[in-house]
Design an enzyme around this catalytic site. Structure first.
Site, PDB file in Angstrom:
ATOM      1  N   SER A  85      80.618  15.985 -10.483  1.00 45.30           N
ATOM      2  CA  SER A  85      79.573  14.957 -10.553  1.00 45.30           C
ATOM      3  C   SER A  85      79.753  13.816  -9.573  1.00 45.30           C
ATOM      4  CB  SER A  85      79.503  14.392 -11.976  1.00 45.30           C
ATOM      5  OG  SER A  85      80.702  13.738 -12.304  1.00 45.30           O
ATOM      6  N   THR A 196      77.475  11.085 -11.520  1.00 49.64           N
ATOM      7  CA  THR A 196      77.576   9.644 -11.719  1.00 49.64           C
ATOM      8  C   THR A 196      78.589   9.142 -12.749  1.00 49.64           C
ATOM      9  OG1 THR A 196      75.180   9.626 -11.337  1.00 49.64           O
ATOM     10  CG2 THR A 196      76.214   7.543 -11.904  1.00 49.64           C
ATOM     11  N   THR A 214      78.523   8.397  -7.306  1.00 49.19           N
ATOM     12  CA  THR A 214      77.859   9.646  -7.675  1.00 49.19           C
ATOM     13  C   THR A 214      77.759  10.611  -6.501  1.00 49.19           C
ATOM     14  OG1 THR A 214      75.887  10.543  -8.769  1.00 49.19           O
ATOM     15  CG2 THR A 214      75.513   8.905  -7.066  1.00 49.19           C
ATOM     16  N   THR A 247      73.510   6.104 -15.674  1.00 50.68           N
ATOM     17  CA  THR A 247      73.643   7.495 -15.250  1.00 50.68           C
ATOM     18  C   THR A 247      72.351   8.211 -15.656  1.00 50.68           C
ATOM     19  OG1 THR A 247      74.658   8.183 -17.338  1.00 50.68           O
ATOM     20  CG2 THR A 247      76.153   7.524 -15.574  1.00 50.68           C
ATOM     21  N   GLY A 248      72.145   9.379 -15.075  1.00 56.06           N
ATOM     22  CA  GLY A 248      70.923  10.122 -15.399  1.00 56.06           C
ATOM     23  C   GLY A 248      69.981  10.120 -14.216  1.00 56.06           C
TER      24      GLY A 248
HETATM   25  N1  GLY Z   1      71.955   8.566 -11.312  1.00 55.58           N
HETATM   26  C1  GLY Z   1      72.416   9.310 -10.240  1.00 55.58           C
HETATM   27  C2  GLY Z   1      71.381   9.816  -9.362  1.00 55.58           C
HETATM   28  O1  GLY Z   1      70.270  10.072  -9.797  1.00 55.58           O
HETATM   29  O2  GLY Z   1      71.647  10.008  -8.190  1.00 55.58           O
END
Ligand code: GLY
Length: 350
Positions: A85, A196, A214, A247-248
């Site tokens: 990730s 992330t 991320t 995150t997300g």
């Molecule tokens: N939240 C990480 C991304 O969408 O890149």
């Protein structure tokens, strides 16, 4: 001021997974906030930061600057080739290239740094901090961010691990049943991640910092930059109030400036838990119709993590399920996120 040579030595030490030294360059010595009556050290992060919150907390109580401590915390996962990730081993874009984003804020000195779409450097969180410490800019992107990192002493390396390369080949082969790539390993589930780690911390004097790092959405369009390097979206910190990050699905967060919004809700007097829930409500309110199911719930998911100046904390998610990592005087643990919707309310596409 520390010299560039000293900074490089510091980065190399961090990249080896060891404690890094005091915040560099313009950070020394930092103005410290008046001691809060209620300050208690606390580190809060996404659940994949569980190893890092302990490292960061221990450093903070030993006197390390909050930003240096949380960057040391996220470096653990950035440098872990088995984590797909962030950093080394992160899942690549649709062309098989790992492109990383990161940003950080240092509350006491009111500074920020960020890098977007950087390749070949495993610790973009440290490059973001180098942008903050050594330039009058906030964000560098792409090949120029890579060249900046190398000039600062970071060592380029291939970030695409064999595991992530195999996942990318499977994803590519399964995209279209009519192309000339033969599907294989049909029983292997291909991971999709929005990657992330966000980590936020407050120390005993009420000083606060935040960092987000991320590899972004797996299989993204080359050049895509998510929310993580966007100050105010992927993370935000105000030393008088608190810090928050996300995150997300980054696109959903960018539309709400979520890190900033959580902090603003805390500034208005909400606790971290209410703040993250209200920010999630805003995410739903700003979601396009094409991303909503017929039940009025979004297809996508997003999380916020927040800490207040007095050491209260929360993690919140659109959908029930994810926990978040926290470390304070009670030790490192995963706690459940507050959420808006149950999993069985989540619509399925198609
Ligand atoms: N939240 C990480 C991304 O969408 O890149």
């Amino acid at each position: 001021m520390i010299t560039r040579r000293e900074f490089v030595a510091t980065s190399a030490t961090a990249a080896a997974g060891l404690a890094i030294g005091p915040s560099g360059a313009a950070a020394a010595p930092s103005p410290t906030s008046p001691v809060s009556r209620f300050a208690r050290p606390c580190v809060v992060a996404s659940s994949n930061g569980i190893r890092g919150v302990k490292v960061a907390y221990d450093q903070i109580v030993a006197g390390t600057d909050t930003l240096d401590a949380i960057i040391a915390g996220v470096n653990i996962t950035e440098l872990d080739p088995d984590d797909q990730s962030v950093g080394l081993g992160g899942l690549p874009n649709e062309e098989g290239v790992v492109q990383l984003d990161a940003s950080c804020m240092h509350g006491p000195t009111k500074r920020a740094g960020a890098v977007g779409c950087i390749e070949d450097i495993a610790t973009p969180s440290l490059v973001a901090k180098a942008v903050m410490d050594y330039t009058d800019h906030i964000m560098l992107v792409g090949d120029d961010a890579r060249r900046f990192a190398i000039s600062m002493g970071f060592t380029p390396q291939n970030l695409l691990t064999e595991k992530s390369r195999q996942d990318w080949l499977r994803w590519k082969a399964r995209l279209n049943p009519n192309d000339f790539w033969l599907d294989h390993d049909d029983d292997v589930q291909i991971r999709f991640t929005t990657g992330t780690i966000n980590m936020n911390a407050v120390n005993a004097t009420g000083d606060i910092s935040s960092v987000t790092t991320t590899s972004g959405m797996a299989w993204k369009v080359p050049g895509r930059v998510g929310d993580s390097p966007i100050v105010g979206a992927g993370q935000y910190c105000d030393n008088t109030v608190g810090a928050a990050g996300s995150t997300g699905r980054g696109e959903s967060n960018i539309m709400t400036c979520g890190g900033f919004l959580c902090v603003e809700f805390m500034r208005q007097g909400l606790g971290p838990e209410q703040a993250v829930l209200k920010a999630l409500e805003r995410v739903v309110a700003t979601t396009q119709a094409r991303l909503m199911g017929s039940n009025g719930r979004p297809f996508v998911d997003l999380q916020f993590y927040a800490v207040s100046k007095d050491g209260r904390y929360a993690g919140g998610s659109l959908y029930e399920g994810p926990g978040f990592a926290v470390c304070d005087e009670r030790g490192a643990r995963i706690e459940p996120c507050v959420y808006l919707y149950r999993q069985n309310e989540r619509p399925r596409r198609g």
